[in-house]
Design a protein around this motif. Structure first.
Motif, PDB file in Angstrom:
ATOM      1  N   PRO A  56      39.071  48.041  39.925  1.00 23.25           N
ATOM      2  CA  PRO A  56      39.746  48.105  41.242  1.00 23.25           C
ATOM      3  C   PRO A  56      38.956  47.483  42.386  1.00 23.25           C
ATOM      4  CG  PRO A  56      40.042  50.161  40.061  1.00 23.25           C
ATOM      5  CD  PRO A  56      39.065  49.361  39.254  1.00 23.25           C
ATOM      6  N   GLU A  57      37.633  47.278  42.209  1.00 17.66           N
ATOM      7  CA  GLU A  57      36.819  46.628  43.242  1.00 17.66           C
ATOM      8  C   GLU A  57      36.717  45.126  43.007  1.00 17.66           C
ATOM      9  OE1 GLU A  57      35.586  49.604  41.700  1.00 17.66           O
ATOM     10  OE2 GLU A  57      36.673  50.566  43.359  1.00 17.66           O
ATOM     11  N   ASP A  58      37.545  44.597  42.098  1.00 20.01           N
ATOM     12  CA  ASP A  58      37.539  43.167  41.757  1.00 20.01           C
ATOM     13  C   ASP A  58      36.215  42.706  41.178  1.00 20.01           C
ATOM     14  OD1 ASP A  58      40.173  42.548  42.299  1.00 20.01           O
ATOM     15  OD2 ASP A  58      39.800  42.080  44.408  1.00 20.01           O
ATOM     16  N   ILE A  59      35.556  43.589  40.445  1.00 17.98           N
ATOM     17  CA  ILE A  59      34.342  43.228  39.710  1.00 17.98           C
ATOM     18  C   ILE A  59      34.732  42.905  38.277  1.00 17.98           C
ATOM     19  CG2 ILE A  59      32.129  44.056  38.824  1.00 17.98           C
ATOM     20  CD1 ILE A  59      31.895  45.773  41.338  1.00 17.98           C
ATOM     21  N   ARG A  60      34.316  41.742  37.801  1.00 22.29           N
ATOM     22  CA  ARG A  60      34.645  41.344  36.434  1.00 22.29           C
ATOM     23  C   ARG A  60      33.750  42.096  35.459  1.00 22.29           C
ATOM     24  NH1 ARG A  60      33.044  35.462  34.882  1.00 22.29           N
ATOM     25  NH2 ARG A  60      31.072  36.537  34.518  1.00 22.29           N
ATOM     26  N   LEU A  61      34.386  42.915  34.612  1.00 26.76           N
ATOM     27  CA  LEU A  61      33.642  43.693  33.631  1.00 26.76           C
ATOM     28  C   LEU A  61      33.679  43.067  32.246  1.00 26.76           C
ATOM     29  CD1 LEU A  61      34.456  47.394  34.580  1.00 26.76           C
ATOM     30  CD2 LEU A  61      32.606  45.911  35.360  1.00 26.76           C
ATOM     31  N   ALA A  62      34.626  42.172  31.999  1.00 28.16           N
ATOM     32  CA  ALA A  62      34.709  41.536  30.680  1.00 28.16           C
ATOM     33  C   ALA A  62      35.538  40.271  30.785  1.00 28.16           C
ATOM     34  CB  ALA A  62      35.336  42.492  29.671  1.00 28.16           C
ATOM     35  N   TRP A  63      35.236  39.315  29.895  1.00 24.93           N
ATOM     36  CA  TRP A  63      36.081  38.135  29.805  1.00 24.93           C
ATOM     37  C   TRP A  63      35.956  37.544  28.410  1.00 24.93           C
ATOM     38  CZ3 TRP A  63      34.252  32.704  30.909  1.00 24.93           C
ATOM     39  CH2 TRP A  63      32.872  32.610  30.888  1.00 24.93           C
ATOM     40  N   GLY A  64      37.007  36.832  28.005  1.00 21.66           N
ATOM     41  CA  GLY A  64      37.056  36.270  26.662  1.00 21.66           C
ATOM     42  C   GLY A  64      38.465  35.811  26.350  1.00 21.66           C
TER      43      GLY A  64
END
Length: 238
Positions: free
Chosen positions: A42-50
């Motif tokens: 919700p704070e627009d922090i990227r926690l994962a990508w793939g």
């Protein structure tokens, strides 16, 4: 495919990203050029990508990370790459009680360290893995089950916090009053200390609190390990 990630706040660029799913502020987005996906809190922090497939499968676990534990569990998460561990009591419905920094406990909105009820996301922070501790009846070391939000199944890992015979350690714990409380009793004990603000790194930290709720003992493997390393280092120096 899951790519290595550094939790960073991202630019909310609707031109480059399509939102595939959203839930309570969480977003699963896909890049319209590269095709890869990312999960934002919700704070627009990227926690994962793939890959889209992997991120889609993981999205619900990020939104509801508490699915890996039960009410009354003692849980821990490693901070700063494993420099120390933070402990809490899971009380159900996505909530924990822990000894941590809180702004709601002070009228002047200052950060103070108290035992308070919080969302699971506050306990987890930007980490994607946490541990659930299981306590044997005999008083020996707890078993740590690792819950990875990228995977449906956690992996069991065993670690000893003290380098003495398990039988001796269990006996010493029982001599000190070791008692394994039920899930309900553990949660009730956590509630009795809400609002406490007497944090001490050496004598009354988050691990002391959580283990007291479950076993009646005030122990901190992190403090014990610190003093063990201190005395070993001092002996070598001498």
């Amino acid at each position: 495919m899951v790519l290595s990630n550094i939790p960073i706040k991202v630019m909310n660029n609707e031109i480059m990203w399509d939102t595939l799913q959203s839930d309570k502020g969480w977003k699963l987005e896909q890049n319209i050029i590269t095709g890869h996906a990312r999960i934002l809190n919700p704070e627009d922090i990227r926690l994962a990508w793939g890959s889209v497939q992997d991120m889609t499968e993981a999205f619900e676990r990020f939104v509801k990370p508490w699915k890996g534990c039960k009410k009354g569990d003692i849980i821990a998460v490693q901070r700063i790459g494993g420099v120390y561990s933070h402990y809490a009591v899971y009380i159900g419905y996505g909530k924990v009680i822990h000894y941590g920094m809180d702004t709601t406990a002070d009228d002047k909105n200052r950060w103070i360290c108290t035992i308070h009820k919080a969302d699971f996301s506050e306990f987890l922070g930007t980490d994607t893995c946490y541990e659930v501790l299981s306590f044997p009846e005999d008083g020996s070391d707890p078993i740590h089950k690792s819950i990875n939000l990228f995977s449906q199944n956690g992996t069991l890992s065993f670690r000893s916090t003290f380098r003495i015979f398990p039988e001796l350690k269990a006996m010493l714990r029982h001599l000190k009053g070791y008692h394994l409380y039920s899930a309900k009793e553990t949660v009730d004990r956590a509630y009795t200390r809400l609002g406490e603000d007497e944090y001490s790194l050496a004598f009354n930290n988050c691990e002391h609190f959580a283990l007291w709720c479950k076993t009646g003992l005030r122990e901190s493997s992190q403090v014990d390990d610190f003093w063990k390393r201190f005395w070993v280092g001092r002996s070598i120096l001498v």
